[in-house]
Design a protein around this motif. Structure first.
Motif, PDB file in Angstrom:
ATOM      1  N   PHE A  81       0.841  -1.201   0.000  1.00  0.00           N
ATOM      2  CA  PHE A  81       0.000   0.000   0.000  1.00  0.00           C
ATOM      3  C   PHE A  81       0.876   1.251   0.000  1.00  0.00           C
ATOM      4  O   PHE A  81       0.631   2.199  -0.761  1.00  0.00           O
ATOM      5  N   TYR A  82       1.916   1.266   0.824  1.00  0.00           N
ATOM      6  CA  TYR A  82       2.814   2.436   0.874  1.00  0.00           C
ATOM      7  C   TYR A  82       3.583   2.599  -0.436  1.00  0.00           C
ATOM      8  O   TYR A  82       3.810   3.722  -0.901  1.00  0.00           O
ATOM      9  N   ALA A  83       3.999   1.496  -1.035  1.00  0.00           N
ATOM     10  CA  ALA A  83       4.719   1.587  -2.304  1.00  0.00           C
ATOM     11  C   ALA A  83       3.804   2.109  -3.410  1.00  0.00           C
ATOM     12  O   ALA A  83       4.221   2.948  -4.225  1.00  0.00           O
ATOM     13  N   ARG A  84       2.575   1.630  -3.428  1.00  0.00           N
ATOM     14  CA  ARG A  84       1.637   2.011  -4.490  1.00  0.00           C
ATOM     15  C   ARG A  84       1.115   3.436  -4.323  1.00  0.00           C
ATOM     16  O   ARG A  84       1.034   4.206  -5.285  1.00  0.00           O
ATOM     17  N   GLU A  85       0.746   3.807  -3.099  1.00  0.00           N
ATOM     18  CA  GLU A  85       0.062   5.072  -2.860  1.00  0.00           C
ATOM     19  C   GLU A  85       1.005   6.236  -2.567  1.00  0.00           C
ATOM     20  O   GLU A  85       0.673   7.387  -2.851  1.00  0.00           O
ATOM     21  N   TYR A  86       2.158   5.976  -1.984  1.00  0.00           N
ATOM     22  CA  TYR A  86       3.061   7.054  -1.570  1.00  0.00           C
ATOM     23  C   TYR A  86       4.446   6.964  -2.209  1.00  0.00           C
ATOM     24  O   TYR A  86       5.281   7.837  -1.970  1.00  0.00           O
ATOM     25  N   ARG A  87       4.701   5.877  -2.943  1.00  0.00           N
ATOM     26  CA  ARG A  87       6.033   5.632  -3.504  1.00  0.00           C
ATOM     27  C   ARG A  87       7.102   5.564  -2.410  1.00  0.00           C
ATOM     28  O   ARG A  87       8.189   6.128  -2.521  1.00  0.00           O
ATOM     29  N   VAL A  88       6.748   4.882  -1.340  1.00  0.00           N
ATOM     30  CA  VAL A  88       7.653   4.684  -0.203  1.00  0.00           C
ATOM     31  C   VAL A  88       7.934   3.193  -0.072  1.00  0.00           C
ATOM     32  O   VAL A  88       7.007   2.381  -0.016  1.00  0.00           O
ATOM     33  N   THR A  89       9.204   2.839  -0.022  1.00  0.00           N
ATOM     34  CA  THR A  89       9.599   1.436   0.136  1.00  0.00           C
ATOM     35  C   THR A  89       9.864   1.139   1.608  1.00  0.00           C
ATOM     36  O   THR A  89      10.670   1.815   2.248  1.00  0.00           O
ATOM     37  N   LEU A  90       9.167   0.141   2.135  1.00  0.00           N
ATOM     38  CA  LEU A  90       9.305  -0.240   3.538  1.00  0.00           C
ATOM     39  C   LEU A  90       9.582  -1.730   3.639  1.00  0.00           C
ATOM     40  O   LEU A  90       9.024  -2.535   2.882  1.00  0.00           O
ATOM     41  N   ASN A  91      10.425  -2.103   4.584  1.00  0.00           N
ATOM     42  CA  ASN A  91      10.670  -3.504   4.883  1.00  0.00           C
ATOM     43  C   ASN A  91       9.514  -4.000   5.763  1.00  0.00           C
ATOM     44  O   ASN A  91       9.357  -3.530   6.894  1.00  0.00           O
ATOM     45  N   PRO A  92       8.694  -4.937   5.264  1.00  0.00           N
ATOM     46  CA  PRO A  92       7.506  -5.338   6.032  1.00  0.00           C
ATOM     47  C   PRO A  92       7.825  -6.047   7.338  1.00  0.00           C
ATOM     48  O   PRO A  92       6.979  -6.103   8.234  1.00  0.00           O
ATOM     49  N   THR A  93       9.034  -6.566   7.461  1.00  0.00           N
ATOM     50  CA  THR A  93       9.411  -7.269   8.691  1.00  0.00           C
ATOM     51  C   THR A  93       9.899  -6.314   9.769  1.00  0.00           C
ATOM     52  O   THR A  93       9.591  -6.489  10.955  1.00  0.00           O
ATOM     53  N   LYS A  94      10.621  -5.255   9.373  1.00  0.00           N
ATOM     54  CA  LYS A  94      11.288  -4.402  10.348  1.00  0.00           C
ATOM     55  C   LYS A  94      10.753  -2.973  10.422  1.00  0.00           C
ATOM     56  O   LYS A  94      10.975  -2.295  11.427  1.00  0.00           O
ATOM     57  N   GLU A  95      10.099  -2.505   9.371  1.00  0.00           N
ATOM     58  CA  GLU A  95       9.736  -1.084   9.303  1.00  0.00           C
ATOM     59  C   GLU A  95       8.235  -0.836   9.333  1.00  0.00           C
ATOM     60  O   GLU A  95       7.793   0.279   9.085  1.00  0.00           O
ATOM     61  N   ILE A  96       7.458  -1.843   9.670  1.00  0.00           N
ATOM     62  CA  ILE A  96       6.006  -1.709   9.782  1.00  0.00           C
ATOM     63  C   ILE A  96       5.544  -2.433  11.035  1.00  0.00           C
ATOM     64  O   ILE A  96       5.930  -3.589  11.271  1.00  0.00           O
ATOM     65  N   LEU A  97       4.708  -1.753  11.825  1.00  0.00           N
ATOM     66  CA  LEU A  97       4.117  -2.369  13.012  1.00  0.00           C
ATOM     67  C   LEU A  97       2.605  -2.151  12.976  1.00  0.00           C
ATOM     68  O   LEU A  97       2.135  -1.027  13.146  1.00  0.00           O
ATOM     69  N   PRO A  98       1.803  -3.209  12.729  1.00  0.00           N
ATOM     70  CA  PRO A  98       0.345  -3.054  12.792  1.00  0.00           C
ATOM     71  C   PRO A  98      -0.093  -2.681  14.205  1.00  0.00           C
ATOM     72  O   PRO A  98       0.493  -3.107  15.203  1.00  0.00           O
ATOM     73  N   LEU A  99      -1.139  -1.865  14.269  1.00  0.00           N
ATOM     74  CA  LEU A  99      -1.656  -1.361  15.540  1.00  0.00           C
ATOM     75  C   LEU A  99      -3.156  -1.608  15.637  1.00  0.00           C
ATOM     76  O   LEU A  99      -3.831  -1.757  14.624  1.00  0.00           O
ATOM     77  N   MET A 100      -3.653  -1.637  16.860  1.00  0.00           N
ATOM     78  CA  MET A 100      -5.095  -1.685  17.077  1.00  0.00           C
ATOM     79  C   MET A 100      -5.644  -0.265  17.000  1.00  0.00           C
ATOM     80  O   MET A 100      -6.051   0.335  18.001  1.00  0.00           O
ATOM     81  N   GLY A 101      -5.623   0.296  15.805  1.00  0.00           N
ATOM     82  CA  GLY A 101      -5.989   1.694  15.599  1.00  0.00           C
ATOM     83  C   GLY A 101      -4.786   2.583  15.851  1.00  0.00           C
ATOM     84  O   GLY A 101      -3.936   2.290  16.698  1.00  0.00           O
TER      85      GLY A 101
END
Length: 382
Positions: A81-101
């Motif tokens: 989603f970040y790559a498609r919508e913002y042109r931002v490359t993120l490592n899904p293992t280390k640079e993203i943390l899902p939250l409860m809101g």
């Protein structure tokens, strides 16, 4: 009993928690209140999202504890989603943390960075939770002004004259709540440079980037931001899922790891069905956003008519789920709010809730069907 902690005295009950209790009581008494006060999307998620949730409920492993970092499929969907919508490359293992809101992220981030006595730069106007969480942790809010005529540009010149040695973090929010100021790449570039100069962590709260906003922005797309900024995002507004409580924190791996230390001691991961629904939502394409914007554009035109009837003034070059309105000179915003609630059964929000700069303003939500906004207009006319 020996009493509550001192931190209880530093905050009040959240305005909408108390006010909605009153509104709900009026409704229970038979009052036909039209709620144009809060930004809780009334539209449904996409059918595919609901089907993903329903099908997961039957999975034999759906009801156990979930991973603190979310399932890999969800983190990958967030990265895509970040790559498609913002042109931002993120490592899904280390640079993203899902939250409860993303709201819980405000507390987790603050706990990860702040010690008692630290200072926090907070916009005036701004989301009240920035201030309340800061005070709950024994830190000190330091408010900064913005120029709404310049897309919400912060007054960095005034901040440069202050002693910023105790400032640890700075909250920013574009598109801005409550005003809808859009921000810009230039503003974000200036903020990144400011943060580098003063060794400040920029925390960008970004839940409205796809609402009536043709150019969604992420601060992580700005060169150098990966060193000084983290970004909160949410599925609540973008995909009509506020009650699902799904957000994300994105950015530096070592900072994400520090936040995970806090978060993992406070919850046990979100229900698997919600995560599967989020994966489906994050895959939706441009048609989803354009259809959503069409509905909000129609509603906003009606809210503008409502504002005209009340002699309010408002900018039109804004984004997000609200219309920010100035009441006529010499009039009271609180009196207008009370008049509409108790005489016309219409609830809108006084601007003072969002900071001292909101005195003399009101905020009107777009989260009501067109026929309800038309009904509100007719009540005002009568």
């Amino acid at each position: 009993m020996k009493g509550f902690s001192d931190r209880v005295e530093t905050v009040q009950e959240y305005y909408f928690s108390a006010k909605l209790r009153e509104v709900n009581q009026l409704i229970a008494e038979g009052k036909p209140v039209i709620n144009l006060g809060i930004g809780s999307p009334d539209l449904a998620p996409d059918r595919m999202v609901i089907d993903a949730l329903k099908s997961t409920v039957e999975h034999p492993r759906a009801h156990g504890y979930q991973n603190y970092q979310g399932i890999p499929e969800l983190r990958i969907a967030m990265a895509e989603f970040y790559a498609r919508e913002y042109r931002v490359t993120l490592n899904p293992t280390k640079e993203i943390l899902p939250l409860m809101g993303s709201k819980e992220g405000i507390m987790h981030l603050s706990m990860a960075f702040l010690n008692p006595g630290d200072q926090v730069l907070i916009p005036d106007l701004g989301y009240p939770t920035y201030t309340s969480v800061t005070r709950l942790l024994g830190a000190e809010p330091l408010f900064y002004s913005m120029d709404l005529a310049k897309k919400g540009k912060p007054n960095l010149e005034a901040l440069e004259k202050l002693d910023l040695s105790r400032v640890k973090i700075m909250w920013i929010n574009y598109p801005h709540m409550p005003t809808g100021a859009t921000g810009s790449k230039e503003i974000l570039r200036e903020l990144v440079a400011f943060a580098e100069k003063h060794d400040i962590v920029i925390l960008h709260d970004n839940p409205y980037s796809h609402i009536l906003n043709p150019e969604p922005l992420s601060i992580l797309a700005i060169p150098g931001a990966e060193k000084v900024a983290l970004e909160l995002n949410s599925l609540s507004k973008t995909f009509n899922m506020p009650g699902w409580r799904i957000g994300m924190l994105c950015g530096r791996a070592d900072w994400i790891e520090a936040v995970l230390k806090i978060k993992s001691n406070m919850d046990s991961g979100m229900f698997l069905g919600l995560q599967k629904g989020a994966v489906a939502a994050l895959s939706l394409g441009k048609n989803w956003f354009s259809d959503l914007d069409e509905q909000y554009q129609n509603r906003r035109k009606l809210v503008w008519k409502m504002g005209d009837l009340l002699n309010l003034t408002y900018p039109k070059d804004t984004s997000g789920l609200f219309v920010w309105c100035k009441v006529p000179e010499g009039k009271s915003a609180d009196e207008l709010v009370d008049y509409l609630l108790y005489e016309k059964n219409i609830f809108i929000t006084p601007g003072r809730v969002f900071g001292p700069a909101g005195e003399g303003y009101v905020r009107i939500s777009l989260c009501m069907p067109e026929f309800k906004i038309l009904e509100a207009i007719n009540r005002i006319k009568s």
